[in-house]
Scaffold this motif. Structure first.
Motif, PDB file in Angstrom:
ATOM      1  N   THR A   5       0.421   6.165 -38.927  1.00 53.28           N
ATOM      2  CA  THR A   5      -1.006   6.237 -38.594  1.00 53.28           C
ATOM      3  C   THR A   5      -1.831   6.649 -39.804  1.00 53.28           C
ATOM      4  O   THR A   5      -3.019   6.317 -39.893  1.00 53.28           O
ATOM      5  N   ARG A   6      -1.224   7.348 -40.751  1.00 50.64           N
ATOM      6  CA  ARG A   6      -1.940   7.737 -41.965  1.00 50.64           C
ATOM      7  C   ARG A   6      -2.409   6.502 -42.740  1.00 50.64           C
ATOM      8  O   ARG A   6      -3.484   6.509 -43.345  1.00 50.64           O
ATOM      9  N   LEU A   7      -1.631   5.430 -42.696  1.00 50.47           N
ATOM     10  CA  LEU A   7      -2.031   4.199 -43.376  1.00 50.47           C
ATOM     11  C   LEU A   7      -3.295   3.617 -42.750  1.00 50.47           C
ATOM     12  O   LEU A   7      -4.179   3.114 -43.446  1.00 50.47           O
ATOM     13  N   VAL A   8      -3.386   3.694 -41.427  1.00 46.62           N
ATOM     14  CA  VAL A   8      -4.587   3.212 -40.746  1.00 46.62           C
ATOM     15  C   VAL A   8      -5.771   4.125 -41.056  1.00 46.62           C
ATOM     16  O   VAL A   8      -6.899   3.661 -41.260  1.00 46.62           O
ATOM     17  N   LEU A   9      -5.529   5.431 -41.108  1.00 45.18           N
ATOM     18  CA  LEU A   9      -6.606   6.367 -41.437  1.00 45.18           C
ATOM     19  C   LEU A   9      -7.204   6.059 -42.808  1.00 45.18           C
ATOM     20  O   LEU A   9      -8.439   6.046 -42.968  1.00 45.18           O
ATOM     21  N   GLU A  10      -6.360   5.825 -43.795  1.00 45.51           N
ATOM     22  CA  GLU A  10      -6.872   5.547 -45.135  1.00 45.51           C
ATOM     23  C   GLU A  10      -7.708   4.270 -45.141  1.00 45.51           C
ATOM     24  O   GLU A  10      -8.727   4.179 -45.837  1.00 45.51           O
ATOM     25  N   THR A  11      -7.298   3.287 -44.360  1.00 44.73           N
ATOM     26  CA  THR A  11      -8.098   2.068 -44.229  1.00 44.73           C
ATOM     27  C   THR A  11      -9.425   2.363 -43.538  1.00 44.73           C
ATOM     28  O   THR A  11     -10.478   1.839 -43.925  1.00 44.73           O
ATOM     29  N   ALA A  12      -9.384   3.221 -42.525  1.00 46.59           N
ATOM     30  CA  ALA A  12     -10.609   3.591 -41.811  1.00 46.59           C
ATOM     31  C   ALA A  12     -11.586   4.318 -42.727  1.00 46.59           C
ATOM     32  O   ALA A  12     -12.801   4.077 -42.681  1.00 46.59           O
ATOM     33  N   LYS A  13     -11.077   5.195 -43.578  1.00 42.65           N
ATOM     34  CA  LYS A  13     -11.954   5.961 -44.474  1.00 42.65           C
ATOM     35  C   LYS A  13     -12.615   5.068 -45.520  1.00 42.65           C
ATOM     36  O   LYS A  13     -13.652   5.426 -46.087  1.00 42.65           O
ATOM     37  N   ARG A  14     -12.039   3.893 -45.754  1.00 40.20           N
ATOM     38  CA  ARG A  14     -12.667   2.903 -46.644  1.00 40.20           C
ATOM     39  C   ARG A  14     -13.557   1.944 -45.863  1.00 40.20           C
ATOM     40  O   ARG A  14     -14.096   0.998 -46.428  1.00 40.20           O
ATOM     41  N   ASN A  15     -13.700   2.196 -44.557  1.00 42.32           N
ATOM     42  CA  ASN A  15     -14.467   1.330 -43.656  1.00 42.32           C
ATOM     43  C   ASN A  15     -13.968  -0.112 -43.719  1.00 42.32           C
ATOM     44  O   ASN A  15     -14.745  -1.063 -43.793  1.00 42.32           O
ATOM     45  N   GLN A  16     -12.638  -0.255 -43.649  1.00 41.49           N
ATOM     46  CA  GLN A  16     -12.031  -1.580 -43.722  1.00 41.49           C
ATOM     47  C   GLN A  16     -11.182  -1.885 -42.490  1.00 41.49           C
ATOM     48  O   GLN A  16     -10.267  -2.704 -42.543  1.00 41.49           O
ATOM     49  N   GLU A  74      -5.438  -0.122 -33.030  1.00 37.93           N
ATOM     50  CA  GLU A  74      -6.194   0.364 -34.188  1.00 37.93           C
ATOM     51  C   GLU A  74      -6.957   1.642 -33.849  1.00 37.93           C
ATOM     52  O   GLU A  74      -6.986   2.603 -34.641  1.00 37.93           O
ATOM     53  N   TRP A  75      -7.572   1.686 -32.684  1.00 43.78           N
ATOM     54  CA  TRP A  75      -8.323   2.866 -32.231  1.00 43.78           C
ATOM     55  C   TRP A  75      -7.412   4.080 -32.109  1.00 43.78           C
ATOM     56  O   TRP A  75      -7.730   5.173 -32.585  1.00 43.78           O
ATOM     57  N   ARG A  76      -6.271   3.893 -31.498  1.00 41.01           N
ATOM     58  CA  ARG A  76      -5.340   5.008 -31.311  1.00 41.01           C
ATOM     59  C   ARG A  76      -4.820   5.512 -32.655  1.00 41.01           C
ATOM     60  O   ARG A  76      -4.707   6.729 -32.868  1.00 41.01           O
ATOM     61  N   ALA A  77      -4.478   4.590 -33.549  1.00 38.22           N
ATOM     62  CA  ALA A  77      -3.945   4.995 -34.848  1.00 38.22           C
ATOM     63  C   ALA A  77      -4.978   5.779 -35.649  1.00 38.22           C
ATOM     64  O   ALA A  77      -4.667   6.822 -36.251  1.00 38.22           O
ATOM     65  N   ALA A  78      -6.215   5.296 -35.665  1.00 34.17           N
ATOM     66  CA  ALA A  78      -7.270   6.021 -36.378  1.00 34.17           C
ATOM     67  C   ALA A  78      -7.519   7.380 -35.741  1.00 34.17           C
ATOM     68  O   ALA A  78      -7.797   8.370 -36.440  1.00 34.17           O
ATOM     69  N   THR A  79      -7.409   7.452 -34.420  1.00 31.43           N
ATOM     70  CA  THR A  79      -7.614   8.723 -33.716  1.00 31.43           C
ATOM     71  C   THR A  79      -6.615   9.774 -34.172  1.00 31.43           C
ATOM     72  O   THR A  79      -6.981  10.929 -34.437  1.00 31.43           O
ATOM     73  N   VAL A  80      -5.344   9.406 -34.270  1.00 30.63           N
ATOM     74  CA  VAL A  80      -4.326  10.360 -34.720  1.00 30.63           C
ATOM     75  C   VAL A  80      -4.674  10.889 -36.108  1.00 30.63           C
ATOM     76  O   VAL A  80      -4.626  12.098 -36.368  1.00 30.63           O
ATOM     77  N   GLY A  81      -5.050   9.991 -37.006  1.00 29.34           N
ATOM     78  CA  GLY A  81      -5.383  10.414 -38.361  1.00 29.34           C
ATOM     79  C   GLY A  81      -6.619  11.287 -38.422  1.00 29.34           C
ATOM     80  O   GLY A  81      -6.633  12.325 -39.105  1.00 29.34           O
ATOM     81  N   PHE A  82      -7.668  10.898 -37.709  1.00 32.26           N
ATOM     82  CA  PHE A  82      -8.905  11.679 -37.744  1.00 32.26           C
ATOM     83  C   PHE A  82      -8.727  13.054 -37.097  1.00 32.26           C
ATOM     84  O   PHE A  82      -9.425  14.008 -37.458  1.00 32.26           O
ATOM     85  N   LEU A  83      -7.813  13.190 -36.146  1.00 31.73           N
ATOM     86  CA  LEU A  83      -7.566  14.511 -35.553  1.00 31.73           C
ATOM     87  C   LEU A  83      -7.002  15.480 -36.590  1.00 31.73           C
ATOM     88  O   LEU A  83      -7.344  16.672 -36.587  1.00 31.73           O
ATOM     89  N   ASP A  84      -6.143  14.996 -37.474  1.00 35.09           N
ATOM     90  CA  ASP A  84      -5.652  15.860 -38.557  1.00 35.09           C
ATOM     91  C   ASP A  84      -6.804  16.301 -39.455  1.00 35.09           C
ATOM     92  O   ASP A  84      -6.895  17.471 -39.854  1.00 35.09           O
ATOM     93  N   GLU A  85      -7.688  15.361 -39.798  1.00 36.32           N
ATOM     94  CA  GLU A  85      -8.840  15.691 -40.633  1.00 36.32           C
ATOM     95  C   GLU A  85      -9.778  16.657 -39.903  1.00 36.32           C
ATOM     96  O   GLU A  85     -10.351  17.570 -40.503  1.00 36.32           O
TER      97      GLU A  85
END
Length: 503
Positions: A82-93, A436-447
């Protein structure tokens, strides 16, 4: 009462006196190393005991190049993938969502306000996220009250086994119930909904012996008792009618029936085939350390649940080499490789994680068990945590996907003959939007955890754990935002077709 008004403090939970415990009260193939120790010795940990707990080494993550199935079923893979999806999300991609990182502070501020409203500055009193709190909805300590009805001869080990029995069944029933279902408690005639409603319903079914094959011992779950479960029995127990429908009734029923088969594994669940017998398996496991308190590595508990309960999950989900992976799904923005198909898959294992969080609580409360590596567990990728990030504007579903989801919502409402109000996009659990939503959610919860602790002024050992933030902030905050944003249905901003086995 305003949105951030301070709630009245809850009544303290009463404790159960185990000082006269004298026997283990079970028949099993396991011999627990603690079976001769009086239950009085297992209160909550003191600071002195915490200071004495040694660090123990944890196993490494499985190598996906050697055993991709074992890797994707491991707890390590959830955060790593999920960290890979988070990094993509933080680039708005992201493919399906736009991400406005400028809104992240709004989510942080909202969660902090919720925590301060309910706990003031007493952050240490926040319990870890777990099923126990759902049983106690409304400030009524139902679990403690139930234990007080048990004879004093029932020692702490057997009390803990019984609670694990209850928690396993209750968590497996805790997929999204839908906005229309409710449960009227037989004990106080009050109405409860969603997770708390399912908790109270499963507790009352447990106390009535619905899951037990022993008429003289209703307070247990066993394989033979579960083998008799039918959809009609579940319909009755959950008070489901045409006017009170629940999502995924068939899926929930099938999970319990399959649990009956899984409990036949006597190496883990003993000769009487109870979920609670995993306690003895864990306490006698070679990786468990005997210190001032028992220390169980989190991966040991995780492997037990993934291997022991693996047969209960639907076989139609993602496979590698014919092996089903459970709650793990392909995601289009993940790397793809012609000879490494595992690289495109994101695992979540939400119900297994929810089960971990939940059964760790009674083991800690009643037996002072310490779980080394508990921080390996992630935030739960479900609609309350995920809804928090959508309703605060951090993540916004793109127009084409919104339209597709709205069409699916309307088609579903028409098929079920339900009125369309507060319409939101709707997708199946395997849809790329949801993954995609679930994966980004896991990453953003850590942040989110990092920033929440900063805003609360906490550092070092005073910091909230992820489990505490989930309990007091993100899960509760996501629900309350949904109630404010969609007061008629109280649904999340994006809905999932529930089969009773994921959310």
């Amino acid at each position: 009462m305003g949105l951030f008004s301070r709630k009245q403090s809850k009544q303290p939970l009463s404790s159960t006196d185990d000082s006269k415990s004298i026997q283990s009260n079970r028949s099993s193939s396991h011999k627990s190393p603690l079976s001769s120790i009086n239950g009085q010795q297992f209160g909550m940990k003191s600071q002195n005991l915490l200071a004495e707990i040694p660090d123990i080494p944890l196993p490494r993550a499985p190598d996906p190049l050697i055993d991709p199935v074992k890797y994707l079923k491991s707890i390590y893979a959830v955060r790593e993938r999920t960290r890979l999806v988070l990094e993509t999300a933080k680039r708005n991609q992201l493919k399906h969502f736009t991400v406005d990182l400028g809104k992240f502070d709004d989510a942080v501020s909202y969660v902090v306000a919720i925590i301060k409203r309910d706990y003031g500055s007493d952050f240490a009193s926040i319990p870890p996220h777990g099923r126990w709190q759902h049983f106690d909805v409304g400030g009524r300590p139902r679990v403690d009250q139930m234990m007080q009805t048990w004879p004093l001869s029932i020692d702490a080990l057997e009390r803990c086994r019984r609670l694990i029995d209850l928690f396993v069944v209750s968590v497996l029933l805790d997929a999204g119930a839908g906005s229309k279902w409710q449960y009227k408690s037989k004990e106080n005639s009050r109405i409860y909904r969603r997770s708390e409603g399912l908790a109270v319903a499963s507790l009352e079914m447990f106390k009535a012996g619905v899951f037990s094959n022993n008429p003289e011992q209703p307070f247990q779950v066993d394989s033979e008792g579960l083998s008799r479960i039918t959809e009609a029995a579940m319909r009755k127990g959950l008070q489901v009618t045409d006017q009170n429908p629940i999502d995924g009734l068939e899926g929930r029923t099938q999970l319990l029936i399959k649990l009956s088969d899984a409990l036949q594994n006597q190496a883990i669940f003993g000769v009487d085939s109870r979920p609670g017998n995993m306690l003895d398996y864990l306490l006698s496991h070679p990786t468990t350390h005997a210190s001032s308190v028992p220390i169980i590595p989190l991966p040991t508990l995780w492997d037990l649940l993934m291997d022991g309960l693996g047969p209960i999950w639907p076989q139609t989900r993602t496979h590698i080499d014919g092996v089903p992976l459970g709650d793990a799904w392909p995601c289009s923005i993940m790397p793809s490789h012609p000879t490494h198909p595992w690289e495109s898959i994101v695992p979540f294992h939400k119900l297994t994680q929810w089960l971990c969080y939940s059964i760790m609580v009674p083991m800690t409360k009643l037996l002072q068990v310490h779980f080394a590596g508990a921080e390996l567990l992630t935030g739960l990728p479900e609609y309350r945590n995920g809804g928090l990030f959508v309703d605060t504007g951090l993540m916004t579903l793109k127009p084409d996907e919104t339209q597709r989801g709205l069409e699916q919502y309307r088609a579903n409402a028409e098929r079920l003959g339900q009125p369309s109000m507060e319409v939101v996009p709707m997708f199946t659990a395997d849809d790329d939007v949801i993954v995609e939503w679930r994966a980004a959610t896991v990453g953003f919860l850590d942040e989110l955890l990092i920033e929440v602790n900063k805003m609360l002024g906490l550092s070092g050992s005073d910091c909230l754990s992820l489990a505490q933030m989930l309990e007091a902030g993100s899960w509760k905050g996501g629900r309350e935002l949904a109630e404010v944003s969609r007061p008629n249905t109280k649904e999340p901003p994006i809905m999932i077709f529930s089969d009773g086995t994921v959310f």
